[in-house]
Design a protein around this motif. Sequence first.
Motif, PDB file in Angstrom:
ATOM      1  N   SER A  71       0.904  -1.348  -0.093  1.00  0.00           N
ATOM      2  CA  SER A  71       0.105   0.113   0.002  1.00  0.00           C
ATOM      3  C   SER A  71       0.637   1.303   0.060  1.00  0.00           C
ATOM      4  CB  SER A  71      -0.731  -0.103   1.214  1.00  0.00           C
ATOM      5  OG  SER A  71      -0.004   0.110   2.431  1.00  0.00           O
ATOM      6  N   GLU A  72       2.077   1.227   0.158  1.00  0.00           N
ATOM      7  CA  GLU A  72       2.899   2.316   0.148  1.00  0.00           C
ATOM      8  C   GLU A  72       3.106   3.076  -1.226  1.00  0.00           C
ATOM      9  OE1 GLU A  72       7.529   2.016   0.634  1.00  0.00           O
ATOM     10  OE2 GLU A  72       6.712   2.793   2.705  1.00  0.00           O
ATOM     11  N   PRO A  73       2.805   4.346  -1.261  1.00  0.00           N
ATOM     12  CA  PRO A  73       2.916   4.960  -2.540  1.00  0.00           C
ATOM     13  C   PRO A  73       4.656   4.838  -3.172  1.00  0.00           C
ATOM     14  CG  PRO A  73       2.371   6.485  -1.025  1.00  0.00           C
ATOM     15  CD  PRO A  73       2.546   5.171  -0.280  1.00  0.00           C
ATOM     16  N   ASP A  74       4.408   4.894  -4.579  1.00  0.00           N
ATOM     17  CA  ASP A  74       5.757   4.834  -5.264  1.00  0.00           C
ATOM     18  C   ASP A  74       6.641   5.983  -5.059  1.00  0.00           C
ATOM     19  OD1 ASP A  74       4.833   2.319  -6.542  1.00  0.00           O
ATOM     20  OD2 ASP A  74       4.083   3.385  -8.267  1.00  0.00           O
ATOM     21  N   TRP A  75       5.836   6.977  -4.738  1.00  0.00           N
ATOM     22  CA  TRP A  75       6.840   8.267  -4.688  1.00  0.00           C
ATOM     23  C   TRP A  75       7.759   8.116  -3.420  1.00  0.00           C
ATOM     24  CZ3 TRP A  75       6.502  11.129  -0.213  1.00  0.00           C
ATOM     25  CH2 TRP A  75       5.062  11.045   0.279  1.00  0.00           C
ATOM     26  N   VAL A  76       7.087   7.418  -2.183  1.00  0.00           N
ATOM     27  CA  VAL A  76       7.988   7.085  -0.926  1.00  0.00           C
ATOM     28  C   VAL A  76       9.159   6.308  -1.418  1.00  0.00           C
ATOM     29  CG1 VAL A  76       7.833   6.213   1.308  1.00  0.00           C
ATOM     30  CG2 VAL A  76       5.891   7.555   0.448  1.00  0.00           C
ATOM     31  N   SER A  77       8.915   5.293  -2.278  1.00  0.00           N
ATOM     32  CA  SER A  77       9.926   4.194  -2.427  1.00  0.00           C
ATOM     33  C   SER A  77      10.925   5.125  -3.333  1.00  0.00           C
ATOM     34  CB  SER A  77       9.400   3.288  -3.291  1.00  0.00           C
ATOM     35  OG  SER A  77       8.415   2.443  -2.452  1.00  0.00           O
ATOM     36  N   GLU A  78      10.672   5.792  -4.341  1.00  0.00           N
ATOM     37  CA  GLU A  78      11.522   6.739  -5.024  1.00  0.00           C
ATOM     38  C   GLU A  78      12.322   7.668  -4.176  1.00  0.00           C
ATOM     39  OE1 GLU A  78       9.373   8.586  -8.352  1.00  0.00           O
ATOM     40  OE2 GLU A  78       8.698   6.469  -8.973  1.00  0.00           O
ATOM     41  N   PHE A  79      11.636   8.236  -3.328  1.00  0.00           N
ATOM     42  CA  PHE A  79      12.211   9.219  -2.354  1.00  0.00           C
ATOM     43  C   PHE A  79      13.447   8.496  -1.665  1.00  0.00           C
ATOM     44  CE2 PHE A  79      12.909  11.023   1.634  1.00  0.00           C
ATOM     45  CZ  PHE A  79      13.381  12.297   1.315  1.00  0.00           C
ATOM     46  N   VAL A  80      13.177   7.357  -1.040  1.00  0.00           N
ATOM     47  CA  VAL A  80      13.890   6.501  -0.239  1.00  0.00           C
ATOM     48  C   VAL A  80      15.376   6.129  -0.877  1.00  0.00           C
ATOM     49  CG1 VAL A  80      14.328   4.140   0.890  1.00  0.00           C
ATOM     50  CG2 VAL A  80      12.368   5.641   1.412  1.00  0.00           C
ATOM     51  N   GLN A  81      15.042   5.754  -2.395  1.00  0.00           N
ATOM     52  CA  GLN A  81      16.081   5.354  -3.163  1.00  0.00           C
ATOM     53  C   GLN A  81      17.082   6.367  -3.530  1.00  0.00           C
ATOM     54  OE1 GLN A  81      14.809   3.724  -7.000  1.00  0.00           O
ATOM     55  NE2 GLN A  81      16.970   3.088  -7.722  1.00  0.00           N
ATOM     56  N   LYS A  82      16.523   7.685  -3.891  1.00  0.00           N
ATOM     57  CA  LYS A  82      17.135   8.731  -4.225  1.00  0.00           C
ATOM     58  C   LYS A  82      18.048   9.394  -3.040  1.00  0.00           C
ATOM     59  CE  LYS A  82      14.286  10.228  -7.789  1.00  0.00           C
ATOM     60  NZ  LYS A  82      14.895  10.571  -9.258  1.00  0.00           N
ATOM     61  N   LYS A  83      17.215   9.323  -2.076  1.00  0.00           N
ATOM     62  CA  LYS A  83      18.248   9.735  -0.863  1.00  0.00           C
ATOM     63  C   LYS A  83      19.417   8.677  -0.589  1.00  0.00           C
ATOM     64  CE  LYS A  83      17.859  10.933   3.993  1.00  0.00           C
ATOM     65  NZ  LYS A  83      19.248  10.940   4.152  1.00  0.00           N
ATOM     66  N   ALA A  84      19.246   7.524  -0.793  1.00  0.00           N
ATOM     67  CA  ALA A  84      20.418   6.567  -0.536  1.00  0.00           C
ATOM     68  C   ALA A  84      21.514   6.945  -1.684  1.00  0.00           C
ATOM     69  CB  ALA A  84      19.960   5.077  -0.678  1.00  0.00           C
ATOM     70  N   GLU A  85      21.004   7.084  -2.854  1.00  0.00           N
ATOM     71  CA  GLU A  85      22.042   7.572  -3.978  1.00  0.00           C
ATOM     72  C   GLU A  85      22.827   8.821  -3.709  1.00  0.00           C
ATOM     73  OE1 GLU A  85      19.575   7.440  -7.553  1.00  0.00           O
ATOM     74  OE2 GLU A  85      19.382   5.315  -7.509  1.00  0.00           O
ATOM     75  N   ARG A  86      21.934   9.974  -3.110  1.00  0.00           N
ATOM     76  CA  ARG A  86      22.551  11.134  -2.630  1.00  0.00           C
ATOM     77  C   ARG A  86      23.771  11.120  -1.317  1.00  0.00           C
ATOM     78  NH1 ARG A  86      17.453  13.412  -3.358  1.00  0.00           N
ATOM     79  NH2 ARG A  86      17.111  13.207  -0.977  1.00  0.00           N
ATOM     80  N   ASP A  87      23.347  10.328  -0.528  1.00  0.00           N
ATOM     81  CA  ASP A  87      24.079   9.820   0.351  1.00  0.00           C
ATOM     82  C   ASP A  87      25.539   9.255   0.023  1.00  0.00           C
ATOM     83  OD1 ASP A  87      22.384  10.905   2.182  1.00  0.00           O
ATOM     84  OD2 ASP A  87      21.536   9.226   2.831  1.00  0.00           O
ATOM     85  N   MET A  88      25.415   8.200  -1.012  1.00  0.00           N
ATOM     86  CA  MET A  88      26.585   7.563  -1.270  1.00  0.00           C
ATOM     87  C   MET A  88      27.202   8.466  -2.211  1.00  0.00           C
ATOM     88  SD  MET A  88      28.237   5.072  -1.234  1.00  0.00           S
ATOM     89  CE  MET A  88      27.053   4.199  -0.151  1.00  0.00           C
ATOM     90  N   VAL A  89      26.715   9.464  -2.936  1.00  0.00           N
ATOM     91  CA  VAL A  89      27.589  10.384  -3.742  1.00  0.00           C
ATOM     92  C   VAL A  89      28.218  11.325  -2.700  1.00  0.00           C
ATOM     93  CG1 VAL A  89      27.363  12.458  -5.242  1.00  0.00           C
ATOM     94  CG2 VAL A  89      26.094  10.405  -5.801  1.00  0.00           C
ATOM     95  N   ASN A  90      27.441  11.681  -1.818  1.00  0.00           N
ATOM     96  CA  ASN A  90      28.349  12.578  -0.671  1.00  0.00           C
ATOM     97  C   ASN A  90      29.565  11.914  -0.126  1.00  0.00           C
ATOM     98  OD1 ASN A  90      26.664  14.686  -1.185  1.00  0.00           O
ATOM     99  ND2 ASN A  90      25.108  14.284   0.624  1.00  0.00           N
ATOM    100  N   LYS A  91      29.482  10.718   0.037  1.00  0.00           N
ATOM    101  CA  LYS A  91      30.378   9.775   0.984  1.00  0.00           C
ATOM    102  C   LYS A  91      31.476   9.738  -0.014  1.00  0.00           C
ATOM    103  CE  LYS A  91      28.720   6.301   3.886  1.00  0.00           C
ATOM    104  NZ  LYS A  91      28.305   4.902   4.025  1.00  0.00           N
ATOM    105  N   LEU A  92      31.272   9.588  -1.453  1.00  0.00           N
ATOM    106  CA  LEU A  92      32.309   9.380  -2.219  1.00  0.00           C
ATOM    107  C   LEU A  92      32.991  10.949  -2.579  1.00  0.00           C
ATOM    108  CD1 LEU A  92      30.703   7.338  -5.173  1.00  0.00           C
ATOM    109  CD2 LEU A  92      32.577   6.741  -3.639  1.00  0.00           C
ATOM    110  N   LYS A  93      32.319  12.073  -2.422  1.00  0.00           N
ATOM    111  CA  LYS A  93      32.825  13.267  -2.640  1.00  0.00           C
ATOM    112  C   LYS A  93      33.885  13.545  -1.326  1.00  0.00           C
ATOM    113  CE  LYS A  93      29.383  15.827  -5.108  1.00  0.00           C
ATOM    114  NZ  LYS A  93      28.126  16.783  -4.921  1.00  0.00           N
ATOM    115  N   VAL A  94      33.557  13.133  -0.100  1.00  0.00           N
ATOM    116  CA  VAL A  94      34.583  13.114   0.954  1.00  0.00           C
ATOM    117  C   VAL A  94      35.806  12.352   0.666  1.00  0.00           C
ATOM    118  CG1 VAL A  94      34.837  12.705   3.268  1.00  0.00           C
ATOM    119  CG2 VAL A  94      32.750  13.673   2.548  1.00  0.00           C
TER     120      VAL A  94
END
Length: 94
Positions: A71-94
């Motif tokens: 029952s969870e909306p797709d936009w919530v899943s997409e948000f979680v995925q994009k946040k994980a990707e952004r966090d990984m990009v920030n880790k790589l920048k460091v």
Amino acid sequence: MEALYTALDQGKVGIFESPTGTGKSLSLICGALTWLRDYEEQMKQEAARLLDGPEKKCDAVKEENSSSQPSEPDWVSEFVQKKAERDMVNKLKV
């Protein structure tokens, strides 16, 4: 060359001396370039490992969301995925 490599690898300062004509320049250049090559390879492997990690985590999150909470909306899943990707990009920048 081993002492130079070890000093570079441990981030320490090394003081090396040797008599004239014993190959100091060649030893320092070869040792430093070998360490640099190895260091860059380690950084590439670490970056690849970090990049592989979030994809697996994001896939796991997608599977978990699709199977356990239909029952969870797709936009919530997409948000979680994009946040994980952004966090990984920030880790790589460091």
